[in-house]
Scaffold this motif. Sequence first.
Motif, PDB file in Angstrom:
ATOM      1  N   VAL A  59       0.891  -1.175   0.000  1.00 58.71           N
ATOM      2  CA  VAL A  59       0.000   0.000   0.000  1.00 58.71           C
ATOM      3  C   VAL A  59       0.915   1.207   0.000  1.00 58.71           C
ATOM      4  O   VAL A  59       1.577   1.501   0.997  1.00 58.71           O
ATOM      5  CB  VAL A  59      -0.912   0.028   1.248  1.00 58.71           C
ATOM      6  CG1 VAL A  59      -1.788   1.281   1.243  1.00 58.71           C
ATOM      7  CG2 VAL A  59      -1.763  -1.228   1.330  1.00 58.71           C
ATOM      8  N   SER A  60       0.981   1.910  -1.139  1.00 60.54           N
ATOM      9  CA  SER A  60       2.063   2.889  -1.247  1.00 60.54           C
ATOM     10  C   SER A  60       1.835   3.882  -2.375  1.00 60.54           C
ATOM     11  O   SER A  60       1.141   3.583  -3.356  1.00 60.54           O
ATOM     12  CB  SER A  60       3.374   2.128  -1.522  1.00 60.54           C
ATOM     13  OG  SER A  60       4.467   3.008  -1.592  1.00 60.54           O
ATOM     14  N   ARG A  61       2.453   5.049  -2.225  1.00 59.75           N
ATOM     15  CA  ARG A  61       2.666   5.894  -3.393  1.00 59.75           C
ATOM     16  C   ARG A  61       3.627   5.118  -4.286  1.00 59.75           C
ATOM     17  O   ARG A  61       4.567   4.486  -3.793  1.00 59.75           O
ATOM     18  CB  ARG A  61       3.317   7.221  -2.980  1.00 59.75           C
ATOM     19  CG  ARG A  61       2.410   8.141  -2.214  1.00 59.75           C
ATOM     20  CD  ARG A  61       3.034   9.517  -2.005  1.00 59.75           C
ATOM     21  NE  ARG A  61       4.146   9.492  -1.070  1.00 59.75           N
ATOM     22  CZ  ARG A  61       5.406   9.801  -1.379  1.00 59.75           C
ATOM     23  NH1 ARG A  61       5.712  10.167  -2.603  1.00 59.75           N
ATOM     24  NH2 ARG A  61       6.371   9.764  -0.475  1.00 59.75           N
ATOM     25  N   LYS A 111       9.996   4.848  -3.046  1.00 61.96           N
ATOM     26  CA  LYS A 111       9.417   3.681  -2.384  1.00 61.96           C
ATOM     27  C   LYS A 111       9.985   2.358  -2.903  1.00 61.96           C
ATOM     28  O   LYS A 111       9.561   1.294  -2.466  1.00 61.96           O
ATOM     29  CB  LYS A 111       7.898   3.706  -2.533  1.00 61.96           C
ATOM     30  CG  LYS A 111       7.241   4.964  -1.949  1.00 61.96           C
ATOM     31  CD  LYS A 111       7.324   4.980  -0.423  1.00 61.96           C
ATOM     32  CE  LYS A 111       6.636   6.210   0.169  1.00 61.96           C
ATOM     33  NZ  LYS A 111       6.711   6.259   1.642  1.00 61.96           N
ATOM     34  N   LEU A 124      -2.042  -1.951  -3.754  1.00 64.81           N
ATOM     35  CA  LEU A 124      -2.907  -0.774  -3.854  1.00 64.81           C
ATOM     36  C   LEU A 124      -1.999   0.442  -3.875  1.00 64.81           C
ATOM     37  O   LEU A 124      -1.204   0.647  -2.951  1.00 64.81           O
ATOM     38  CB  LEU A 124      -3.852  -0.680  -2.652  1.00 64.81           C
ATOM     39  CG  LEU A 124      -4.632   0.642  -2.522  1.00 64.81           C
ATOM     40  CD1 LEU A 124      -5.582   0.851  -3.702  1.00 64.81           C
ATOM     41  CD2 LEU A 124      -5.410   0.672  -1.204  1.00 64.81           C
ATOM     42  N   GLY A 125      -2.104   1.240  -4.930  1.00 61.16           N
ATOM     43  CA  GLY A 125      -1.263   2.432  -4.964  1.00 61.16           C
ATOM     44  C   GLY A 125      -1.492   3.220  -6.224  1.00 61.16           C
ATOM     45  O   GLY A 125      -2.165   2.776  -7.161  1.00 61.16           O
ATOM     46  N   GLY A 174      -5.041   3.324  -7.428  1.00 68.11           N
ATOM     47  CA  GLY A 174      -5.970   4.270  -6.811  1.00 68.11           C
ATOM     48  C   GLY A 174      -5.607   4.518  -5.364  1.00 68.11           C
ATOM     49  O   GLY A 174      -4.587   4.014  -4.867  1.00 68.11           O
ATOM     50  N   TYR A 175      -6.434   5.335  -4.700  1.00 67.72           N
ATOM     51  CA  TYR A 175      -6.235   5.626  -3.281  1.00 67.72           C
ATOM     52  C   TYR A 175      -7.524   5.255  -2.569  1.00 67.72           C
ATOM     53  O   TYR A 175      -8.589   5.748  -2.917  1.00 67.72           O
ATOM     54  CB  TYR A 175      -5.911   7.116  -3.076  1.00 67.72           C
ATOM     55  CG  TYR A 175      -5.514   7.446  -1.659  1.00 67.72           C
ATOM     56  CD1 TYR A 175      -4.165   7.514  -1.288  1.00 67.72           C
ATOM     57  CD2 TYR A 175      -6.474   7.681  -0.679  1.00 67.72           C
ATOM     58  CE1 TYR A 175      -3.797   7.806   0.013  1.00 67.72           C
ATOM     59  CE2 TYR A 175      -6.111   7.963   0.627  1.00 67.72           C
ATOM     60  CZ  TYR A 175      -4.776   8.027   0.971  1.00 67.72           C
ATOM     61  OH  TYR A 175      -4.409   8.304   2.266  1.00 67.72           O
ATOM     62  N   ASP A 176      -7.471   4.349  -1.603  1.00 65.13           N
ATOM     63  CA  ASP A 176      -8.686   3.831  -0.976  1.00 65.13           C
ATOM     64  C   ASP A 176      -8.369   3.435   0.469  1.00 65.13           C
ATOM     65  O   ASP A 176      -7.795   2.377   0.725  1.00 65.13           O
ATOM     66  CB  ASP A 176      -9.167   2.626  -1.791  1.00 65.13           C
ATOM     67  CG  ASP A 176     -10.519   2.101  -1.323  1.00 65.13           C
ATOM     68  OD1 ASP A 176     -10.877   2.312  -0.139  1.00 65.13           O
ATOM     69  OD2 ASP A 176     -11.209   1.478  -2.154  1.00 65.13           O
ATOM     70  N   SER A 229      -7.352  -0.211   2.113  1.00 63.79           N
ATOM     71  CA  SER A 229      -6.028  -0.380   2.737  1.00 63.79           C
ATOM     72  C   SER A 229      -6.176  -1.074   4.094  1.00 63.79           C
ATOM     73  O   SER A 229      -5.382  -1.941   4.440  1.00 63.79           O
ATOM     74  CB  SER A 229      -5.296   0.958   2.859  1.00 63.79           C
ATOM     75  OG  SER A 229      -5.790   1.746   3.919  1.00 63.79           O
ATOM     76  N   GLU A 279      13.246   6.587   3.812  1.00 66.45           N
ATOM     77  CA  GLU A 279      11.939   6.646   4.478  1.00 66.45           C
ATOM     78  C   GLU A 279      12.106   7.367   5.815  1.00 66.45           C
ATOM     79  O   GLU A 279      12.544   6.769   6.800  1.00 66.45           O
ATOM     80  CB  GLU A 279      11.425   5.215   4.708  1.00 66.45           C
ATOM     81  CG  GLU A 279       9.968   5.128   5.066  1.00 66.45           C
ATOM     82  CD  GLU A 279       9.060   5.676   3.969  1.00 66.45           C
ATOM     83  OE1 GLU A 279       8.623   6.828   4.123  1.00 66.45           O
ATOM     84  OE2 GLU A 279       8.825   4.965   2.966  1.00 66.45           O
ATOM     85  N   GLY A 319       7.806   6.559   7.926  1.00 62.08           N
ATOM     86  CA  GLY A 319       7.007   5.468   7.347  1.00 62.08           C
ATOM     87  C   GLY A 319       5.922   5.057   8.306  1.00 62.08           C
ATOM     88  O   GLY A 319       6.145   4.974   9.526  1.00 62.08           O
ATOM     89  N   LEU A 320       4.748   4.817   7.772  1.00 63.55           N
ATOM     90  CA  LEU A 320       3.619   4.404   8.622  1.00 63.55           C
ATOM     91  C   LEU A 320       3.186   2.978   8.342  1.00 63.55           C
ATOM     92  O   LEU A 320       2.773   2.249   9.246  1.00 63.55           O
ATOM     93  CB  LEU A 320       2.422   5.339   8.367  1.00 63.55           C
ATOM     94  CG  LEU A 320       2.604   6.791   8.827  1.00 63.55           C
ATOM     95  CD1 LEU A 320       1.436   7.650   8.350  1.00 63.55           C
ATOM     96  CD2 LEU A 320       2.722   6.844  10.337  1.00 63.55           C
ATOM     97  N   THR A 321       3.294   2.543   7.058  1.00 63.16           N
ATOM     98  CA  THR A 321       2.660   1.276   6.703  1.00 63.16           C
ATOM     99  C   THR A 321       3.321   0.079   7.391  1.00 63.16           C
ATOM    100  O   THR A 321       2.650  -0.911   7.674  1.00 63.16           O
ATOM    101  CB  THR A 321       2.650   1.053   5.174  1.00 63.16           C
ATOM    102  OG1 THR A 321       3.981   1.152   4.681  1.00 63.16           O
ATOM    103  CG2 THR A 321       1.789   2.093   4.479  1.00 63.16           C
ATOM    104  N   TYR A 327       1.500  -0.078  10.652  1.00 66.02           N
ATOM    105  CA  TYR A 327       0.163  -0.661  10.481  1.00 66.02           C
ATOM    106  C   TYR A 327       0.295  -2.182  10.311  1.00 66.02           C
ATOM    107  O   TYR A 327      -0.485  -2.946  10.863  1.00 66.02           O
ATOM    108  CB  TYR A 327      -0.540  -0.086   9.245  1.00 66.02           C
ATOM    109  CG  TYR A 327      -0.746   1.408   9.251  1.00 66.02           C
ATOM    110  CD1 TYR A 327      -0.837   2.128  10.441  1.00 66.02           C
ATOM    111  CD2 TYR A 327      -0.855   2.103   8.051  1.00 66.02           C
ATOM    112  CE1 TYR A 327      -1.022   3.503  10.419  1.00 66.02           C
ATOM    113  CE2 TYR A 327      -1.044   3.479   8.029  1.00 66.02           C
ATOM    114  CZ  TYR A 327      -1.122   4.166   9.217  1.00 66.02           C
ATOM    115  OH  TYR A 327      -1.306   5.521   9.187  1.00 66.02           O
TER     116      TYR A 327
END
Length: 478
Positions: free
Chosen positions: A298-300, A305, A327-328, A354-356, A360, A377, A380-382, A385
């Motif tokens: 899940v990333s830009r 990245k 997803l990105g 996309g962004y969702d 995510s 980085e 970083g958050l992901t 999570y």
Amino acid sequence: MTGKVLSVASECLGLIKTGGLADVVAALPAALAGQGWAMRVMLPAYPGLAARLDPAQEVWAADDLFGGPGRVVAGRAAGLDLLLLEAPHLYDRPGGPYTGPAGDHADNAERFAALSWAAAALARDGTTEGWRPDVLHAHDWQAGLAPAYLRYGPETAVKSLVTIHNIAFQGLAPATKMAALRLPAEAFHPDGLEYWGQLSALKAGLVTADAISTVSPTYADELMRPEFGMGLEGVIARRADAVHGILNGVDTTLWNPETDPDVHPYTARKRQGKARNRLALIEEFGLDEVPGPLAILVSRLTWQKGIDLIPAALGPFVEAGGGLAVLGSGDRDLETALQEAAARNPGRVSVRIGYDEALSHRMFAGGDAVLVPSRFEPCGLTQMYGLRYGAVPVVAGTGGLADTVIDASPAALVAGAATGIVFRPVDALGLDQALRRLVRLHADRRQWAAVRARGMKADFGWDRPAAAYAALYAQLSS
Ligand code: ADP
């Protein structure tokens, strides 16, 4: 209360956001209140923001704020104690905080100099209600001139801290603007505000603030090296004693697999929900059964990245039983490369461009592992999570990733400390080797369960970072 802080920024979650800076600015006040520090957040009054203040009270004003009148209105919105700088000639226009329909606003230097000027003046003189901060906390280049205005203006007891969230943006302006931006000509030299012939707002903050922080300890060290410092490494290295790395926290209410409304609930002990989320994710992405680890991304989708490293590493990973759900959105060539990898590996690799946010959450809940192969980085958050949701992080050993994930080395496994897989160097072979280790770890059911459970119990809330900021404010203002 121990003291007062004026937090100055261009973004704040719930009001205006383009990146992670907004999350941090919004999270700090509540976290700091728990440490005895009262924080007010100062932002430009972008269109529509001032109308949301309740109540609204003018607490500072200037007849000429870089080409027109300006005033600061205090009030509450989005659960925060806000100070909004109204200056219609600078902020009342369509578009985002930095760009309009035709690209970057041509007067961004003046727009954020005005924010910094007003913040410094308000901090030094206090508001009309008699509020005066002990510390001015400036975020990124947009507030970078605030410590400079404190330094070059009348003497004051107010201390300043500048935080680097992203060194890639430095707020450069032509040298000819020094006077118009109310900066003394003698400050324009290589040890001052000059950056290769231009004026740099971020560098101004770095050389004039009483302290510097960034969003992880490893990134704080990396910033002193040319590979990461983007030209400011020498400036930061010279101030090494004043540099602090403080990890960001995550919102543990929003990111909690036990209460997340978007997923089947589960905990580290009761994991049936996790298995249901995995099945749902496989179905949602149109995958076949994935016998090995089901990884998510899940990333830009950008060079930073490390997305370009993924397609080549997927072949052996899929052959060994792995799968990947992506997803990105971002660079077109990276989007295409991932889609082509999905076409080569039908049933095992699937990509959503996309962004969702809700999707995510479902991905972290359903994934066995989360990939974060970033070249750099800051925090970083992901990966955090992933830890909370039992999606074991496979991360590059850089910045905040290195500070939040403990590699499943033989020593860490024996010591019962490992929470994920950390690889370096960050190149295609490094990622390939990391994915091979992921497959082996996943196949060792006992170790896998232990690593995953440990990550789920790790604490990445805001309490610890808030205590670190509080200690720094106390040190500055003592
Ligand atoms: P950066 O700020 O450099 O993009 P971070 O990891 O600090 O990286 O923060 C990225 C945030 O954006 C995370 O909350 C992540 O979940 C979210 N995100 C990134 N891409 C997407 C996407 N396509 N859909 C939903 N959320 C996303």
